[in-house]
Design a protein around this motif. Sequence first.
Motif, short mmCIF file in Angstrom:
data_model
loop_
_atom_site.label_atom_id
_atom_site.label_comp_id
_atom_site.label_asym_id
_atom_site.label_seq_id
_atom_site.Cartn_x
_atom_site.Cartn_y
_atom_site.Cartn_z
N GLN A 101 25.45 10.57 -13.30
CA GLN A 101 25.44 11.86 -12.73
C GLN A 101 26.60 12.74 -12.46
O GLN A 101 28.02 11.93 -12.26
N ARG A 102 26.79 14.32 -12.61
CA ARG A 102 27.63 14.80 -12.51
C ARG A 102 27.28 15.98 -12.25
O ARG A 102 26.98 16.60 -12.15
N GLY A 103 28.92 16.32 -10.92
CA GLY A 103 28.18 18.08 -10.40
C GLY A 103 29.28 17.82 -9.38
O GLY A 103 29.81 16.56 -9.08
N GLY A 104 29.71 19.03 -9.11
CA GLY A 104 31.22 19.12 -7.99
C GLY A 104 32.49 18.53 -8.14
O GLY A 104 32.77 18.25 -7.16
N GLY A 105 32.50 18.54 -9.54
CA GLY A 105 34.23 17.75 -10.14
C GLY A 105 33.88 16.03 -9.64
O GLY A 105 34.80 15.81 -9.87
N LEU A 106 32.32 15.78 -10.02
CA LEU A 106 32.36 14.05 -9.71
C LEU A 106 31.58 13.45 -9.95
O LEU A 106 30.38 14.40 -11.10
N LEU A 107 31.79 12.54 -10.77
CA LEU A 107 31.00 11.69 -12.08
C LEU A 107 31.31 10.80 -11.10
O LEU A 107 31.94 9.50 -10.70
N GLN A 108 29.58 9.94 -11.45
CA GLN A 108 28.97 8.73 -11.17
C GLN A 108 28.89 7.98 -11.72
O GLN A 108 27.41 8.61 -12.78
N ALA A 181 18.27 12.79 -20.34
CA ALA A 181 19.65 13.79 -20.20
C ALA A 181 18.41 15.06 -19.16
O ALA A 181 17.93 15.58 -20.16
N THR A 182 19.42 15.51 -18.21
CA THR A 182 18.10 16.76 -17.12
C THR A 182 19.32 17.18 -16.55
O THR A 182 20.30 16.34 -15.80
N THR A 183 19.41 18.49 -16.38
CA THR A 183 19.94 18.92 -14.65
C THR A 183 18.84 19.13 -13.70
O THR A 183 18.05 20.17 -14.07
N THR A 184 19.28 19.53 -12.28
CA THR A 184 18.62 19.41 -11.39
C THR A 184 18.94 20.14 -10.88
O THR A 184 20.31 21.09 -10.62
N GLU A 185 18.33 20.80 -10.15
CA GLU A 185 18.76 22.87 -9.50
C GLU A 185 19.63 22.38 -8.46
O GLU A 185 19.48 24.20 -7.77
N ASP A 186 19.91 21.95 -7.94
CA ASP A 186 20.92 21.46 -7.46
C ASP A 186 22.63 21.11 -8.11
O ASP A 186 23.54 21.28 -7.40
N GLY A 187 22.45 21.56 -9.56
CA GLY A 187 23.29 22.04 -10.31
C GLY A 187 23.80 20.16 -10.86
O GLY A 187 24.94 20.24 -11.74
N TYR A 188 23.66 18.70 -10.83
CA TYR A 188 24.01 17.33 -10.85
C TYR A 188 23.18 17.49 -12.80
O TYR A 188 22.00 17.78 -12.29
N SER A 189 23.80 17.02 -13.46
CA SER A 189 23.08 17.18 -14.55
C SER A 189 22.52 14.86 -14.23
O SER A 189 23.70 14.73 -13.97
N HIS A 190 22.56 14.67 -14.91
CA HIS A 190 21.57 12.89 -15.14
C HIS A 190 21.84 12.62 -16.54
O HIS A 190 20.90 13.14 -17.34
N ARG A 191 21.79 11.33 -16.52
CA ARG A 191 21.93 11.14 -17.76
C ARG A 191 21.46 9.64 -17.59
O ARG A 191 21.41 8.75 -16.92
#
Length: 427
Positions: A101-108, A181-191
């Motif tokens: 997950q990526r979003g808001g300056g965070l990588l998990q 890979a997708t980006t959800t409506e909260d702005g987070y990308s997922h792979r």
Amino acid sequence: MNTAGDGLDLRPFRGVRYVPARIGSLAAVTSPPYDVVVRPDGLLHLESADPHNIVRLILPQAGPSGSPQARNDQAASTLHRWLAEGVLAPDAEPALYVYEQRGGGLLQRGLIGALRLSDAAQGVVLPHEDVMPHVVEDRAGLMRTTEANFEPLLLTYRGDGDATGATAVIEATARRAPLLATTTEDGYSHRLWALTDPADIQRVRADLARHQALIADGHHRWATYLRLRAEHPSPSPWDHGLVLLVDTARYPLRVRAIHRLLNRLPVDRALAAAAPFFRVQEVKGPLDRALESLAEAAAGGNAFLLTGADATYHLLDRPDPALLARTVPADRPEAWRTLDATVLHSTLLGHVWGIPEDSPADVAYIHDTEATVEKARRDDGTAVLMHPVREDVVRELARQGVTMPRKSTSFGPKPATGLVLRTLTDD
């Protein structure tokens, strides 16, 4: 292959995933975890996003008079229909799944797999919150009827802080093209990647077998896993439960508060009852500014931010020490007795307001701050906004075997629901 000794035992499983050709978009069929969906608005939004949204499985609706079992039967029927129609399909071979997950300056990044629920797991997986029996019953009914794990628990462990062991495998895998890979409506990308190489899986499992994990999110589902395992003789698919494991030495999580909505207590009555025992002062809005005031007060002791139909914000802090001495149990560590959640449940709910914490009609637990405020103002209730607890405090209490009051923390980002499922009939 069983490399686990006294630590975590994560094994591959045949993930069930959406078939891209049968859905509008992957983002439209995903959902936050079931307990983050703010009902009913959030539920209706997700249901209308796509006819195959995963919320129809994790929060099934069977009409206003539908019994819990009717809702669970509906979820099972929906799952079987989607599998038969090819909307969902199991992967060809078992895998561990690398999830990013990526979003808001965070990588998990972490690993999704089936974690063994052995008796030793009681000491390997550390809960830190109490659970509500009616929620465990609700989740158990759904899992039992559908024979599926729809959502991975979020577990954290502390690795060495460098790219070795499981983390090295994760980071090498993340350099390849993902399964999805997708980006959800909260702005987070997922792979998501499937890890199927036996050598990689062996390396991951050998590393994880050295560690214990903290439940970051999913206490009720963990309790449900253990309950269902006890119902089924071993060996069986119920010996394992779906989890996401994240090394927070490498990928730190964010810790946020879970707020309370007092459905049947207007804010003016809440403030009047608290005034003899707490300092009560109005603080300026908007919400972000009021939360800054809460953070400043929380640095010096217990503090809560209240709001309701009057659309103003009130800070409660500096509780009466004599009241705390009478109401907070003395047989726990100091770190537990001084938690905001402890004071809220033991002192404010239990004695000042006289509200049963286990009554859904009286107390709702909401992750989203704005939604808590909006519902309190709309329904003439009281929003009790909390300041988050530090992760090191949570982990240390868990290691001591001390559970925090229910819904004390919200670790994130939480995994999106719907990217990969585990059906026990395919596992």
